[in-house]
Design a protein around this motif. Structure first.
Motif, PDB file in Angstrom:
ATOM      1  N   GLU A  33      30.805  48.477 -33.780  1.00  0.00           N
ATOM      2  CA  GLU A  33      30.970  49.909 -34.096  1.00  0.00           C
ATOM      3  C   GLU A  33      30.164  50.708 -33.813  1.00  0.00           C
ATOM      4  O   GLU A  33      30.225  51.972 -33.969  1.00  0.00           O
ATOM      5  CB  GLU A  33      31.704  49.907 -35.632  1.00  0.00           C
ATOM      6  N   ILE A  34      28.899  50.335 -33.757  1.00  0.00           N
ATOM      7  CA  ILE A  34      27.536  51.063 -33.556  1.00  0.00           C
ATOM      8  C   ILE A  34      27.254  51.524 -32.020  1.00  0.00           C
ATOM      9  O   ILE A  34      26.212  51.914 -31.902  1.00  0.00           O
ATOM     10  CB  ILE A  34      26.500  50.922 -34.430  1.00  0.00           C
ATOM     11  N   ALA A  35      28.027  50.772 -31.207  1.00  0.00           N
ATOM     12  CA  ALA A  35      27.821  50.897 -29.801  1.00  0.00           C
ATOM     13  C   ALA A  35      27.889  52.128 -29.157  1.00  0.00           C
ATOM     14  O   ALA A  35      28.697  52.861 -29.511  1.00  0.00           O
ATOM     15  CB  ALA A  35      28.609  49.683 -28.858  1.00  0.00           C
ATOM     16  N   THR A  36      27.007  52.486 -28.266  1.00  0.00           N
ATOM     17  CA  THR A  36      26.926  53.764 -27.378  1.00  0.00           C
ATOM     18  C   THR A  36      27.552  53.079 -26.208  1.00  0.00           C
ATOM     19  O   THR A  36      28.458  53.995 -25.615  1.00  0.00           O
ATOM     20  CB  THR A  36      25.445  54.266 -27.331  1.00  0.00           C
ATOM     21  N   ILE A  37      27.036  52.012 -25.546  1.00  0.00           N
ATOM     22  CA  ILE A  37      27.574  51.595 -24.384  1.00  0.00           C
ATOM     23  C   ILE A  37      27.680  50.136 -24.492  1.00  0.00           C
ATOM     24  O   ILE A  37      26.749  49.474 -25.090  1.00  0.00           O
ATOM     25  CB  ILE A  37      26.620  51.993 -23.378  1.00  0.00           C
ATOM     26  N   VAL A  38      28.857  49.508 -23.845  1.00  0.00           N
ATOM     27  CA  VAL A  38      28.728  47.938 -23.890  1.00  0.00           C
ATOM     28  C   VAL A  38      29.179  47.630 -22.315  1.00  0.00           C
ATOM     29  O   VAL A  38      29.709  48.239 -21.696  1.00  0.00           O
ATOM     30  CB  VAL A  38      30.003  47.586 -24.555  1.00  0.00           C
ATOM     31  N   ILE A  39      28.380  46.682 -21.897  1.00  0.00           N
ATOM     32  CA  ILE A  39      28.322  46.330 -20.469  1.00  0.00           C
ATOM     33  C   ILE A  39      28.726  44.669 -20.435  1.00  0.00           C
ATOM     34  O   ILE A  39      28.083  43.997 -21.286  1.00  0.00           O
ATOM     35  CB  ILE A  39      26.882  46.313 -19.881  1.00  0.00           C
ATOM     36  N   VAL A  40      29.820  44.238 -20.046  1.00  0.00           N
ATOM     37  CA  VAL A  40      30.413  43.319 -20.044  1.00  0.00           C
ATOM     38  C   VAL A  40      30.271  42.385 -18.806  1.00  0.00           C
ATOM     39  O   VAL A  40      30.502  42.947 -17.711  1.00  0.00           O
ATOM     40  CB  VAL A  40      31.900  43.182 -20.442  1.00  0.00           C
ATOM     41  N   SER A  41      29.378  41.548 -18.799  1.00  0.00           N
ATOM     42  CA  SER A  41      29.027  40.689 -17.760  1.00  0.00           C
ATOM     43  C   SER A  41      29.080  39.141 -17.828  1.00  0.00           C
ATOM     44  O   SER A  41      28.340  38.415 -18.164  1.00  0.00           O
ATOM     45  CB  SER A  41      27.493  41.068 -17.363  1.00  0.00           C
ATOM     46  N   ILE A  42      30.351  38.596 -17.884  1.00  0.00           N
ATOM     47  CA  ILE A  42      30.756  37.256 -17.929  1.00  0.00           C
ATOM     48  C   ILE A  42      31.817  37.104 -17.163  1.00  0.00           C
ATOM     49  O   ILE A  42      32.139  37.787 -16.273  1.00  0.00           O
ATOM     50  CB  ILE A  42      31.252  37.354 -19.495  1.00  0.00           C
ATOM     51  N   PRO A  43      32.054  35.542 -16.982  1.00  0.00           N
ATOM     52  CA  PRO A  43      33.278  35.218 -15.776  1.00  0.00           C
ATOM     53  C   PRO A  43      34.220  36.120 -16.092  1.00  0.00           C
ATOM     54  O   PRO A  43      34.843  36.391 -17.028  1.00  0.00           O
ATOM     55  CB  PRO A  43      33.421  33.659 -16.353  1.00  0.00           C
ATOM     56  N   VAL A  44      35.059  36.284 -14.899  1.00  0.00           N
ATOM     57  CA  VAL A  44      35.919  37.178 -14.835  1.00  0.00           C
ATOM     58  C   VAL A  44      37.334  36.627 -15.732  1.00  0.00           C
ATOM     59  O   VAL A  44      38.139  37.415 -16.125  1.00  0.00           O
ATOM     60  CB  VAL A  44      36.734  37.392 -13.496  1.00  0.00           C
ATOM     61  N   ASP A  45      37.628  35.316 -15.770  1.00  0.00           N
ATOM     62  CA  ASP A  45      38.591  34.638 -16.558  1.00  0.00           C
ATOM     63  C   ASP A  45      38.391  35.039 -18.180  1.00  0.00           C
ATOM     64  O   ASP A  45      39.453  35.516 -18.773  1.00  0.00           O
ATOM     65  CB  ASP A  45      38.809  33.288 -16.528  1.00  0.00           C
ATOM     66  N   ALA A  46      37.059  34.835 -18.452  1.00  0.00           N
ATOM     67  CA  ALA A  46      36.665  35.314 -19.913  1.00  0.00           C
ATOM     68  C   ALA A  46      36.877  36.907 -20.221  1.00  0.00           C
ATOM     69  O   ALA A  46      37.221  37.231 -21.266  1.00  0.00           O
ATOM     70  CB  ALA A  46      35.409  34.702 -20.174  1.00  0.00           C
ATOM     71  N   GLN A  47      36.619  37.624 -19.327  1.00  0.00           N
ATOM     72  CA  GLN A  47      37.118  39.298 -19.531  1.00  0.00           C
ATOM     73  C   GLN A  47      38.282  39.545 -19.684  1.00  0.00           C
ATOM     74  O   GLN A  47      38.361  40.446 -20.656  1.00  0.00           O
ATOM     75  CB  GLN A  47      36.460  39.896 -18.084  1.00  0.00           C
ATOM     76  N   LEU A  48      39.135  38.696 -19.382  1.00  0.00           N
ATOM     77  CA  LEU A  48      40.647  39.128 -19.827  1.00  0.00           C
ATOM     78  C   LEU A  48      40.774  38.966 -21.210  1.00  0.00           C
ATOM     79  O   LEU A  48      41.667  39.783 -21.892  1.00  0.00           O
ATOM     80  CB  LEU A  48      41.675  38.213 -18.907  1.00  0.00           C
ATOM     81  N   GLU A  49      40.346  38.180 -21.940  1.00  0.00           N
ATOM     82  CA  GLU A  49      40.234  38.084 -23.437  1.00  0.00           C
ATOM     83  C   GLU A  49      39.157  38.967 -23.895  1.00  0.00           C
ATOM     84  O   GLU A  49      39.525  39.529 -24.985  1.00  0.00           O
ATOM     85  CB  GLU A  49      40.090  36.606 -23.827  1.00  0.00           C
ATOM     86  N   VAL A  50      38.113  39.151 -23.547  1.00  0.00           N
ATOM     87  CA  VAL A  50      36.628  39.624 -24.142  1.00  0.00           C
ATOM     88  C   VAL A  50      36.991  41.262 -24.052  1.00  0.00           C
ATOM     89  O   VAL A  50      36.738  41.524 -25.128  1.00  0.00           O
ATOM     90  CB  VAL A  50      35.560  39.114 -23.703  1.00  0.00           C
ATOM     91  N   VAL A  51      36.874  41.813 -23.203  1.00  0.00           N
ATOM     92  CA  VAL A  51      37.312  43.258 -22.874  1.00  0.00           C
ATOM     93  C   VAL A  51      38.101  43.662 -23.907  1.00  0.00           C
ATOM     94  O   VAL A  51      37.820  45.016 -24.684  1.00  0.00           O
ATOM     95  CB  VAL A  51      37.405  43.623 -21.458  1.00  0.00           C
ATOM     96  N   PRO A  52      39.479  43.589 -23.803  1.00  0.00           N
ATOM     97  CA  PRO A  52      40.411  44.158 -24.761  1.00  0.00           C
ATOM     98  C   PRO A  52      39.675  43.929 -26.242  1.00  0.00           C
ATOM     99  O   PRO A  52      40.173  44.950 -27.045  1.00  0.00           O
ATOM    100  CB  PRO A  52      41.482  43.104 -24.700  1.00  0.00           C
ATOM    101  N   LYS A  53      39.220  42.680 -26.640  1.00  0.00           N
ATOM    102  CA  LYS A  53      38.554  42.518 -28.001  1.00  0.00           C
ATOM    103  C   LYS A  53      37.348  43.413 -28.221  1.00  0.00           C
ATOM    104  O   LYS A  53      37.351  44.241 -29.396  1.00  0.00           O
ATOM    105  CB  LYS A  53      38.092  41.194 -28.449  1.00  0.00           C
TER     106      LYS A  53
END
Length: 282
Positions: free
Chosen positions: A57-77
């Motif tokens: 909630e305090i983030a200005t920028i979030v960079i997601v660099s994880i395996p692409v299968d995990a992204q499908l669950e993590v990015v919406p979260k």
């Protein structure tokens, strides 16, 4: 500026180092399933603090660099937890599935689908290096779906990291990247397998391996945990590239069997044109 890096490996960690260099006020938070990675990242100065999803909630920028299968669950979260002004960037090597998953998310406008075409064969926090993205291409997909002010913020960061920007739709991205990246990794893995299976005496491999073999097979040292999901997500495009590649290998084999070395020469000479193409994009 509060920057959250989800996945403190090569790409995420290298971005963290460059952002620290360009933005002295940036506080870098790390989120990773592996607590040892976070401890190592702090020790190496890649991140400043550990964090969890509840801190987003305090983030200005979030960079997601994880395996692409995990992204499908993590990015919406991630999007569920951020504030309305936060920018979320992914760095995955496939774009169609992540864009599809997020197309109806209430905070889709906070997300920018990116793919920095940069890296090495190494992984983990110790693989992070400064300057990794200098003069490298960053492909942005579906930019029109990202809020304009957040686009501007992202472009400012990418410029400071030295990236060149290309815009592309997700379908075209996945098709093109299958040829110029995914096929290269498959070739390296299978070349490595072929040599290992044939040369049971490992000393012979290392004693005889020259720079040509080393550079060609270098990508075979890449993380299977990262690349297997990429191959799965981009299966149809990769199968198409493999058909063409295998066809070219079979043709070369036939020319060898026919002792048609003049045509082999022509094949290689015609392919030398790739030097001009690659020199033009440096």
């Amino acid at each position: 500026m509060n920057v959250f890096i989800i996945g403190v490996g090569l790409i995420g960690g290298s971005m963290a180092l460059d952002i620290q260099k360009e933005y002295a006020e940036a506080v870098i938070y790390g989120v990773d399933l592996n607590d040892e990675n976070l401890n190592e990242a702090i020790k190496l100065g890649v991140i400043h603090k550990k964090a969890t999803f509840t801190d987003l909630e305090i983030a200005t920028i979030v960079i997601v660099s994880i395996p692409v299968d995990a992204q499908l669950e993590v990015v919406p979260k991630v999007l569920d937890h951020i504030n309305d002004h936060c920018l979320v960037i992914d760095a995955g090597s496939t774009k169609q599935q992540i864009c599809k998953v997020l197309e109806n998310h209430p905070k889709r406008r906070n997300f920018l689908a990116g793919h920095p075409i940069a890296g090495t064969e190494f992984s983990g926090p110790s693989a992070a290096i400064t300057g990794l993205f200098q003069n490298k291409t960053n492909i942005i997909c579906e930019v029109e779906k990202t809020a304009f002010k957040l686009q501007e913020k992202a472009l400012e960061i990418f410029a400071k990291l030295g990236m060149r920007i290309r815009y592309m739709d997700a379908v075209s991205h996945d098709k093109h990247i299958a040829y110029v990246s995914h096929l290269s990794h498959i070739s390296a893995f299978m070349l490595g397998k072929t040599v290992i299976n044939k040369e049971k005496n490992e000393r012979d491999i290392f004693d005889m391996a020259g720079s040509g073999f080393a550079s060609t097979v270098r990508l075979a040292k890449s993380s299977p945990a990262m690349w297997t999901p990429i191959f799965k997500q981009n299966k149809e495009n990769i199968l198409e590239t493999l058909e063409e590649y295998i066809g070219n290998l079979k043709h070369f084999k036939e020319l060898m069997e026919q002792d048609n070395f003049s045509e082999i020469y022509n094949e290689m000479e015609n392919t030398n044109y790739i030097k001009q193409i690659l020199n033009g994009i440096k």
